[in-house]
Design a protein around this motif. Structure first.
Motif, PDB file in Angstrom:
ATOM      1  N   ALA A 139      78.412  25.809  92.132  1.00 40.74           N
ATOM      2  CA  ALA A 139      78.661  25.898  90.688  1.00 40.74           C
ATOM      3  C   ALA A 139      77.682  25.024  89.915  1.00 40.74           C
ATOM      4  O   ALA A 139      77.161  25.421  88.868  1.00 40.74           O
ATOM      5  CB  ALA A 139      80.101  25.480  90.383  1.00 40.74           C
ATOM      6  N   ALA A 140      77.417  23.824  90.424  1.00 42.19           N
ATOM      7  CA  ALA A 140      76.480  22.922  89.759  1.00 42.19           C
ATOM      8  C   ALA A 140      75.067  23.491  89.757  1.00 42.19           C
ATOM      9  O   ALA A 140      74.325  23.355  88.782  1.00 42.19           O
ATOM     10  CB  ALA A 140      76.493  21.561  90.447  1.00 42.19           C
ATOM     11  N   GLU A 143      74.691  26.349  87.016  1.00 35.71           N
ATOM     12  CA  GLU A 143      74.740  26.000  85.592  1.00 35.71           C
ATOM     13  C   GLU A 143      73.364  25.970  84.926  1.00 35.71           C
ATOM     14  O   GLU A 143      73.184  26.572  83.865  1.00 35.71           O
ATOM     15  CB  GLU A 143      75.451  24.655  85.414  1.00 35.71           C
ATOM     16  CG  GLU A 143      76.958  24.757  85.593  1.00 35.71           C
ATOM     17  CD  GLU A 143      77.629  23.414  85.412  1.00 35.71           C
ATOM     18  OE1 GLU A 143      76.921  22.442  85.095  1.00 35.71           O
ATOM     19  OE2 GLU A 143      78.857  23.338  85.580  1.00 35.71           O
TER      20      GLU A 143
END
Length: 209
Positions: A139-140, A143
């Protein structure tokens, strides 16, 4: 000692390497049950703290803990799984190291989940922590890519409006870069129609007259 806040002193004294050596020795024909359990228990408690966790990784303790997952004693397997779960709490680098030590697929941990009892619970907990860390890392990583796509789409939309909007965008960037009040630039720029739009408006007015 680890439970009483002395984990850093254990690291400074070289105790982590000794514990890892004991865990390895337990796996030899001369190793005894109590020795393996004591080493695995201590490592599982120390693995909760960042400094000792890094020392365990540097000393090759992850490989030793993975090897303990396949020993014949249930309590050693449980403590080893708990230690690996605690290490996984410290981030993706630890999860990757566990995966590499466990055949690239967490084979030993997955096998332990089917054995029942506390050792299976500890293995499932470790795998859950590893999965959560991997998902957080994904997820990081996604982004910045999503933000870049959004910025590109916005710039393309502005460019599609014509040269006047490009000039407007440059004014905003210039004001922001120079530390000026970009809000004022924005309001004044948006209040003035771009040249191409003004030309269209003027042309339509002549036709109406």
């Amino acid at each position: 000692l680890a439970e009483n806040g002395a984990s850093s002193k254990i690291v400074e004294a070289g105790g982590i390497g000794k514990l890892v050596d004991l865990a390895r020795f337990f796996l030899t024909p001369d190793g005894c049950d109590d020795l393996g359990w004591s080493a695995a228990t201590a490592l599982s408690k120390l693995a909760r703290f960042p400094g000792p966790a890094e020392a365990i990784k540097q000393a090759g303790g992850i490989g030793a803990l993975v090897a303990l997952l396949s020993c014949k004693y249930a309590k050693e397997r449980e403590c080893a799984a708990m230690a690996l779960g605690n290490l996984a709490d410290h981030g993706l680098a630890y999860c990757t190291a566990i995966k590499e030590a466990d055949g690239g697929s967490f084979a030993s941990l997955k096998k332990l989940t089917g054995t029942g009892g506390d050792k299976a619970t500890a293995a499932m907990d470790a795998l859950g922590k590893i999965e959560a860390a991997e998902q957080a890392a994904e997820a990081a990583a996604a982004e910045p890519a999503a933000a870049e796509v959004a910025a590109t789409a916005e710039a393309e939309a502005i460019a599609a409006e014509g040269p006047g909007w490009l000039a407007h965008l440059r004014r905003l960037w210039g004001a922001a870069a120079s530390g000026g009040d970009w809000r004022g630039s924005a309001s004044s720029a948006t209040s003035a129609e771009p040249p191409n739009k003004r030309a269209k408006t003027a042309g339509s007015g002549d036709g109406d007259g």
